[in-house]
Design an enzyme around this catalytic site. Structure first.
Site, PDB file in Angstrom:
ATOM      1  CG  HIS A 123      -1.848   0.923   1.412  1.00 12.57           C
ATOM      2  ND1 HIS A 123      -1.723   2.369   1.796  1.00 12.57           N
ATOM      3  CD2 HIS A 123      -3.220   0.904   1.158  1.00 12.57           C
ATOM      4  CE1 HIS A 123      -2.896   2.904   1.895  1.00 12.57           C
ATOM      5  NE2 HIS A 123      -3.711   2.012   1.384  1.00 12.57           N
ATOM      6  CG  ASP A 200       0.665  -2.346   5.973  1.00  9.57           C
ATOM      7  OD1 ASP A 200      -0.404  -2.530   6.916  1.00  9.57           O
ATOM      8  OD2 ASP A 200       0.422  -1.840   4.935  1.00  9.57           O
ATOM      9  CD  GLN A 203      -6.890  -4.665   4.047  1.00  8.52           C
ATOM     10  OE1 GLN A 203      -7.674  -5.331   4.759  1.00  8.52           O
ATOM     11  NE2 GLN A 203      -6.962  -3.257   3.486  1.00  8.52           N
ATOM     12  CE  LYS A 226      -7.443  -0.351   6.175  1.00 16.33           C
ATOM     13  NZ  LYS A 226      -8.024   0.341   5.189  1.00 16.33           N
ATOM     14  CB  CYS A 364      -3.862   3.296  -1.721  1.00 18.84           C
ATOM     15  SG  CYS A 364      -5.022   4.273  -1.444  1.00 18.84           S
TER      16      CYS A 364
HETATM   17  N1  7TS Z   1      -1.781  -0.734   4.552  1.00 21.89           N
HETATM   18  C1  7TS Z   1      -2.826  -1.764   3.954  1.00 21.89           C
HETATM   19  C2  7TS Z   1      -2.325  -2.777   3.450  1.00 21.89           C
HETATM   20  C3  7TS Z   1      -3.876  -0.935   3.717  1.00 21.89           C
HETATM   21  O1  7TS Z   1      -4.837  -1.915   3.022  1.00 21.89           O
HETATM   22  C4  7TS Z   1      -4.342   0.464   3.997  1.00 21.89           C
HETATM   23  C5  7TS Z   1      -5.635   0.622   3.715  1.00 21.89           C
HETATM   24  C6  7TS Z   1      -3.161   1.151   4.728  1.00 21.89           C
HETATM   25  C7  7TS Z   1      -2.124   0.601   4.965  1.00 21.89           C
HETATM   26  C8  7TS Z   1      -3.768   2.326   5.442  1.00 21.89           C
HETATM   27  O2  7TS Z   1      -4.545   2.559   6.284  1.00 21.89           O
HETATM   28  P1  7TS Z   1      -5.220   3.495   7.111  1.00 21.89           P
HETATM   29  O3  7TS Z   1      -6.162   3.423   7.817  1.00 21.89           O
HETATM   30  O4  7TS Z   1      -4.072   4.486   7.310  1.00 21.89           O
HETATM   31  O5  7TS Z   1      -5.795   4.400   5.594  1.00 21.89           O
HETATM   32  N2  7TS Z   1      -6.134   0.129   2.676  1.00 21.89           N
HETATM   33  C9  7TS Z   1      -7.448   0.798   2.143  1.00 21.89           C
HETATM   34  C10 7TS Z   1      -7.986  -0.102   1.039  1.00 21.89           C
HETATM   35  O6  7TS Z   1      -7.633  -0.990   0.452  1.00 21.89           O
HETATM   36  N3  7TS Z   1      -8.895   0.886   0.615  1.00 21.89           N
HETATM   37  O7  7TS Z   1      -9.255   1.752   1.487  1.00 21.89           O
HETATM   38  C11 7TS Z   1      -8.164   1.883   2.324  1.00 21.89           C
END
Ligand code: 7TS
Length: 407
Positions: A123, A200, A203, A226, A364
């Site tokens: 990401h 990370d 997920q 999430k 992303c």
């Molecule tokens: N890393 C991964 C693997 C992610 O899926 C996401 C968000 C992030 C980092 C960033 O997370 P945040 O909470 O700081 O935004 N992924 C997604 C997605 O797949 N669709 O919208 C956000």
């Protein structure tokens, strides 16, 4: 039959509404999960009954708020198998957590000529902070090769982890390919050369039992929203031996020990990294989300997410004119696909008319799109409130999209 793991309408208020005349089918949990009543109530109750700032005042409400905030940290720490609650730093989420590591650990311990190992499926929030660190320090970025179906292997890792590697930063589960990555193997390799593993967990923490010691990670980043928690709250877990050595990156209230006109000294970990008033209600909501997930059982959630992800993969792969990406098995909760001749945004729009919520775009992960040789994909992602019935609705939505665009 794969049934939802929970009483969907009772536990999740949002599933009581209809969209465009249909029952909502939420297949966008990789972007954000829906929120259980228990979490909504915990946040609501805090503001109604105990609202005060934390760590500052001695009155009753401040004491209640501070205690609730500390309990939330303990719950999160236990949830990920941390030795001490102090190793959990509250942040706005995965993005802020990864930026914190790259800024603080990175600027202190990564030097010119050192190497930072990433994968093409990361990401942007696990890419750009490292690109920026490389620019600041003169370190080099290296990318592990993926197999044809989008997996990271031990052999691939072996080829890129070497004596100059200071950081390996990998997602445990991909938000696009649904690949479940062997970060534990990367941990051994990078520790042998004196570097650190940054995981990370955006997920993976929502979908699998997590134990930071089993992962072998030095840092783990994840987001509350999430995993049934509120937005704007997440965490960075780090090994205390690193956190103690690291400099803060946000300076101001509550992160200091002593200040005079010219200098300041820092508070202990984790306060050192949490300058300013934190997201108190968010942390309490995240604690409630942890309670909720633990009640359902992370082992059950893990089996469910994987079984349903694999079912979605199979169903989609069976439809003529549909391409599905990533490994078939094991496959996590996110399934990316394209319908031949139809732009993913059009797919998502036709789906919406049937109240089937998916995401379309580059997710992303533009370097991954480049690796796949596509501009974008559609993506369905499942969680504990989904079941086979939702996969049937997904299949129908695809057939409807194909009919619509053939007309
Ligand atoms: N890393 C991964 C693997 C992610 O899926 C996401 C968000 C992030 C980092 C960033 O997370 P945040 O909470 O700081 O935004 N992924 C997604 C997605 O797949 N669709 O919208 C956000």
């Amino acid at each position: 039959m794969i049934e939802p793991l929970v009483d969907v309408e009772r536990d999740f208020p949002i599933f009581n509404r209809t969209i465009n005349g249909h029952r909502l089918v939420w297949l966008d949990s990789a972007a954000t999960s829906q929120k259980p009543e228990a979490v909504v109530q915990a946040v609501d109750r805090f503001y109604r009954e105990s609202n005060a700032n934390v760590l500052r005042s001695v009155h009753t409400l401040a004491d209640e708020a501070t205690t609730a905030f500390a309990r939330a940290r303990e719950k999160v720490a236990r949830f990920i198998g941390a030795d001490q609650a102090e190793e959990v730093i509250f942040t706005r989420g995965t993005t802020e957590s990864l930026n914190l590591v790259a800024r603080s650990f990175g600027d202190m311990f990564v030097k010119e000529g050192n190497e930072i190992v990433l994968s093409p499926m990361e990401h942007h929030s696990n890419l750009i902070p490292w690109q920026q660190l490389a620019r600041r320090t003169g370190a080099l970025l290296k990318y592990v090769d993926l197999t044809e179906d989008g997996r990271i292997t031990a052999e691939g890792l072996q080829q890129v982890i070497g004596p100059q590697t200071r950081v390996v930063a990998l997602s445990k589960i991909s938000n696009v390919l649904g690949a479940i990555n062997p970060v534990e193997i990367a941990a051994e390799m990078v520790h042998r050369v004196g570097g650190v593993l940054v995981v990370d967990g955006a997920q993976s923490v929502p979908h699998q039992p997590t134990n930071v010691k089993d992962l072998g990670a030095d840092f783990l980043a994840f987001s509350g929203h999430k995993m049934c928690g509120p937005t704007g709250i997440g965490a960075l877990w780090g090994r205390m031996e690193w956190l103690e050595k690291m400099e803060p990156v946000i300076f101001g209230g509550e992160m200091i020990s002593y200040v005079d006109r010219d200098t300041a000294t820092w508070a202990e970990v984790p306060e050192k990294f949490e300058g300013g008033t934190p997201n108190i209600a968010g942390a309490i909501g995240l604690g409630a989300a942890v309670d909720y997930l633990e009640q359902v059982g992370m082992e059950r959630i893990s089996q469910h997410s994987q079984a349903l992800g694999e079912r979605a993969f199979e169903v989609l792969a069976d439809i003529p004119g549909v391409s599905v990406y990533g490994p078939q098995r094991p496959h996590g909760a996110a399934v990316a696909f394209n319908i031949e001749g139809v732009h993913p945004h059009d797919v998502a729009q036709v789906f919406d008319a049937q109240a089937v919520a998916i995401r379309a775009g580059h997710h992303c992960a533009q370097p991954l799109m480049q690796w796949l040789g596509v501009g974008s994909t559609a993506r369905a992602s499942v969680y504990l409130y989904n079941g086979d019935a939702d996969i049937d609705r997904l299949r129908e939505a695809i057939l409807e999209t194909k009919r619509f665009f053939r007309r």
